[in-house]
Write a protein that holds these residues in place. Structure first.
Motif, mmCIF file in Angstrom:
data_model
loop_
_atom_site.group_PDB
_atom_site.id
_atom_site.type_symbol
_atom_site.label_atom_id
_atom_site.label_comp_id
_atom_site.label_asym_id
_atom_site.label_seq_id
_atom_site.Cartn_x
_atom_site.Cartn_y
_atom_site.Cartn_z
ATOM 1 N N SER A 38 -11.147 4.271 10.055
ATOM 2 C CA SER A 38 -12.178 3.387 9.512
ATOM 3 C C SER A 38 -11.874 1.921 9.796
ATOM 4 O O SER A 38 -12.786 1.120 10.009
ATOM 5 C CB SER A 38 -12.324 3.610 8.008
ATOM 6 O OG SER A 38 -11.097 3.393 7.341
ATOM 7 N N GLY A 39 -10.593 1.547 9.812
ATOM 8 C CA GLY A 39 -10.242 0.157 10.096
ATOM 9 C C GLY A 39 -10.609 -0.248 11.507
ATOM 10 O O GLY A 39 -11.199 -1.308 11.742
ATOM 11 N N ASP A 40 -10.269 0.604 12.482
ATOM 12 C CA ASP A 40 -10.624 0.313 13.866
ATOM 13 C C ASP A 40 -12.140 0.362 14.063
ATOM 14 O O ASP A 40 -12.700 -0.394 14.867
ATOM 15 C CB ASP A 40 -9.948 1.319 14.801
ATOM 16 C CG ASP A 40 -8.454 1.067 14.938
ATOM 17 O OD1 ASP A 40 -8.007 -0.039 14.571
ATOM 18 O OD2 ASP A 40 -7.738 1.969 15.412
ATOM 19 N N PHE A 41 -12.813 1.258 13.343
ATOM 20 C CA PHE A 41 -14.272 1.336 13.431
ATOM 21 C C PHE A 41 -14.904 0.023 12.963
ATOM 22 O O PHE A 41 -15.793 -0.525 13.625
ATOM 23 C CB PHE A 41 -14.779 2.500 12.582
ATOM 24 C CG PHE A 41 -16.265 2.674 12.588
ATOM 25 C CD1 PHE A 41 -16.924 3.172 13.713
ATOM 26 C CD2 PHE A 41 -17.029 2.353 11.468
ATOM 27 C CE1 PHE A 41 -18.311 3.337 13.718
ATOM 28 C CE2 PHE A 41 -18.404 2.515 11.468
ATOM 29 C CZ PHE A 41 -19.048 3.012 12.592
ATOM 30 N N ALA A 42 -14.419 -0.496 11.820
ATOM 31 C CA ALA A 42 -14.953 -1.760 11.302
ATOM 32 C C ALA A 42 -14.701 -2.904 12.282
ATOM 33 O O ALA A 42 -15.590 -3.715 12.570
ATOM 34 C CB ALA A 42 -14.326 -2.074 9.944
ATOM 35 N N PRO A 65 -4.994 -0.956 18.351
ATOM 36 C CA PRO A 65 -5.680 0.240 17.844
ATOM 37 C C PRO A 65 -4.715 1.368 17.537
ATOM 38 O O PRO A 65 -3.822 1.682 18.325
ATOM 39 C CB PRO A 65 -6.622 0.611 19.004
ATOM 40 C CG PRO A 65 -6.887 -0.688 19.687
ATOM 41 C CD PRO A 65 -5.612 -1.457 19.589
ATOM 42 N N GLY A 66 -4.892 1.965 16.358
ATOM 43 C CA GLY A 66 -4.050 3.085 15.957
ATOM 44 C C GLY A 66 -2.732 2.687 15.340
ATOM 45 O O GLY A 66 -1.997 3.541 14.833
ATOM 46 N N SER A 126 -9.064 -3.324 2.506
ATOM 47 C CA SER A 126 -8.877 -1.883 2.331
ATOM 48 C C SER A 126 -9.034 -1.139 3.653
ATOM 49 O O SER A 126 -8.224 -0.273 3.999
ATOM 50 C CB SER A 126 -9.878 -1.356 1.298
ATOM 51 O OG SER A 126 -9.738 0.047 1.142
ATOM 52 N N ALA A 127 -10.075 -1.484 4.410
ATOM 53 C CA ALA A 127 -10.337 -0.780 5.669
ATOM 54 C C ALA A 127 -9.317 -1.142 6.741
ATOM 55 O O ALA A 127 -8.712 -0.260 7.363
ATOM 56 C CB ALA A 127 -11.749 -1.090 6.152
ATOM 57 N N ILE A 128 -9.104 -2.439 6.956
ATOM 58 C CA ILE A 128 -8.295 -2.877 8.093
ATOM 59 C C ILE A 128 -6.804 -2.700 7.831
ATOM 60 O O ILE A 128 -6.054 -2.267 8.707
ATOM 61 C CB ILE A 128 -8.615 -4.338 8.436
ATOM 62 C CG1 ILE A 128 -10.087 -4.460 8.869
ATOM 63 C CG2 ILE A 128 -7.703 -4.862 9.542
ATOM 64 C CD1 ILE A 128 -10.573 -5.888 9.020
ATOM 65 N N ALA A 129 -6.351 -3.026 6.618
ATOM 66 C CA ALA A 129 -4.921 -2.942 6.319
ATOM 67 C C ALA A 129 -4.476 -1.520 5.995
ATOM 68 O O ALA A 129 -3.348 -1.136 6.305
ATOM 69 C CB ALA A 129 -4.576 -3.874 5.153
ATOM 70 N N TYR A 130 -5.369 -0.729 5.368
ATOM 71 C CA TYR A 130 -4.944 0.587 4.870
ATOM 72 C C TYR A 130 -5.830 1.746 5.341
ATOM 73 O O TYR A 130 -5.678 2.865 4.871
ATOM 74 C CB TYR A 130 -4.904 0.560 3.345
ATOM 75 C CG TYR A 130 -3.903 -0.424 2.794
ATOM 76 C CD1 TYR A 130 -2.540 -0.234 2.976
ATOM 77 C CD2 TYR A 130 -4.328 -1.568 2.099
ATOM 78 C CE1 TYR A 130 -1.614 -1.142 2.470
ATOM 79 C CE2 TYR A 130 -3.409 -2.481 1.589
ATOM 80 C CZ TYR A 130 -2.053 -2.259 1.784
ATOM 81 O OH TYR A 130 -1.143 -3.157 1.289
ATOM 82 N N ASN A 131 -6.776 1.477 6.247
ATOM 83 C CA ASN A 131 -7.652 2.535 6.757
ATOM 84 C C ASN A 131 -8.484 3.179 5.657
ATOM 85 O O ASN A 131 -8.802 4.378 5.723
ATOM 86 C CB ASN A 131 -6.835 3.611 7.487
ATOM 87 C CG ASN A 131 -7.527 4.115 8.728
ATOM 88 O OD1 ASN A 131 -8.262 3.380 9.372
ATOM 89 N ND2 ASN A 131 -7.311 5.375 9.057
ATOM 90 N N GLY A 132 -8.839 2.371 4.648
ATOM 91 C CA GLY A 132 -9.691 2.882 3.577
ATOM 92 C C GLY A 132 -11.070 3.238 4.096
ATOM 93 O O GLY A 132 -11.555 2.628 5.057
ATOM 94 N N PRO A 133 -11.736 4.210 3.501
ATOM 95 C CA PRO A 133 -13.018 4.724 4.018
ATOM 96 C C PRO A 133 -14.211 3.837 3.672
ATOM 97 O O PRO A 133 -15.194 4.284 3.081
ATOM 98 C CB PRO A 133 -13.124 6.095 3.339
ATOM 99 C CG PRO A 133 -12.425 5.901 2.037
ATOM 100 C CD PRO A 133 -11.280 4.950 2.311
#
Length: 347
Positions: A175-179, A24-25, A126-133
């Motif tokens: 957003s990546g950690d949230f997903a 995480p992070g 997008s979300a996991i690799a780059y923290n896309g929204p």
């Protein structure tokens, strides 16, 4: 505490340790994310882990993978099924290396132009690799939100409804950690059967927590019975014991893989060799007593296997059975080979 804050605190403390996942992070490796997301399509996490290690050890970088041959990729993919994913993955990474300076794209529009990447996989990368929204809405997330908001819409329409709803919950910073937290929640707490509501970190936000209805969501339509197709497969060997194999077409089911020659698959059963277009000098075919039954996503296949020895050509190459391991045979054909060996051993 807001829902996203509760979920992220739980994820930080209890997240699953997966070989493609960064802590995480921390910044993940986009190649690892891409590879794992393609592998995880219609496959379980437990199954994918060993394959992921094998691929990363053999092809540590995108450039290494792009340089692999198609047959090498297919051979490494054996057992994961849905071989079109392997073909698309190979083409996808070759395009990334050739046209994107070897960097996995970040934006959804560019990702969606790559082979094998649809809306879910693009959102996941997008979300996991780059923290896309964005939030990739998979089966776990559908289950969590159908219960969280008590949504009675049936699948598959429910999936689009959740894609719209979940946008309001995405935290801008993680957003990546949230997903991934939602995925872990669905896999370990908000289970399909008997959800562990008392252990859920977001139960105070859930409209069905602790209620009997929780295990009934999401609502699913009753599936129609799978149609049944029939075929005959030929185990044809020469006097030295070499078996004929052929390559399947480049497109369609089990594309580009090797198989034993056989008839087309059709709804009507074959009766002996009526309608079978074989013009060989060999006529002494033995029908093996066991039938192969194999279930694909949309139909069940029942194969009759027949065996003969002769010197005619019935395929593309001849291979000794002990060398089958060097060729990309799908699970269906491995079942055929195992059955022939079993029957022959009992003769």
């Amino acid at each position: 505490m807001r829902l996203d804050e509760s979920l992220l605190a739980w994820y930080d403390a209890t997240h699953r340790h997966l070989p493609w996942r960064a802590n995480p992070g921390k910044a993940p490796n986009p190649y690892h994310v891409l590879l794992s997301e393609i592998m995880l399509q219609q496959t379980t996490v437990a199954t994918v882990i060993d394959y992921f290690h094998h691929f990363i050890n053999r092809w540590p970088t995108l450039t290494d993978f792009a340089a692999a041959t198609k047959d090498e990729v297919y051979h490494g993919w054996q057992g994961l099924g849905y071989y079109s994913r392997a073909r698309n993955l190979h083409q996808c990474i070759q395009k990334i290396v050739a046209h994107h300076q070897g960097q996995v794209p970040q934006d959804l529009e560019t990702l969606l132009l790559l082979p094998g990447i649809g809306p879910y996989t693009a959102a996941a990368i997008s979300a996991i690799a780059y923290n896309g929204p964005v939030v990739p809405v998979d089966g776990n997330i559908i289950r969590v939100f159908s219960r969280l908001l008590h949504l009675e819409t049936e699948l598959p329409q429910l999936q689009q409804e959740i894609r719209e709803v979940v946008k309001d919950y995405v935290p801008p910073a993680r957003s990546g950690d949230f997903a991934q937290g939602l995925m872990d929640l669905g896999a370990t707490i908000c289970k399909p059967q008997k959800p562990l509501c008392q252990e859920c970190p977001i139960q105070q936000h859930c409209r069905v927590a602790g209620l009997q209805i929780a295990g009934l969501l999401p609502r699913k339509k009753v599936k129609a019975a799978r149609p049944v197709l029939h075929g005959i497969t030929f185990w044809y060997e020469d006097n030295e014991g070499r078996i004929w194999l052929r390559r399947r077409p480049e497109k369609g089911l089990l594309a580009n893989l090797m198989e034993f020659p056989g008839t087309p698959w059709r709804p009507e059963p074959y009766e002996a060799f009526i309608d079978v277009p074989l013009h060989l000098t060999t006529t002494q075919w033995t029908v093996l007593p066991k039938q192969i039954i194999h279930t694909f996503t949309h139909f069940q296949l029942r194969l009759t296997v027949v065996k003969a020895t002769g010197e005619d050509q019935l395929g593309d190459i001849q291979v000794m059975p002990q060398d089958f391991k060097n060729y990309a045979l799908p699970t269906l054909m491995k079942k055929v080979a195992a059955m022939v060996v079993e029957v022959s051993g009992s003769d």
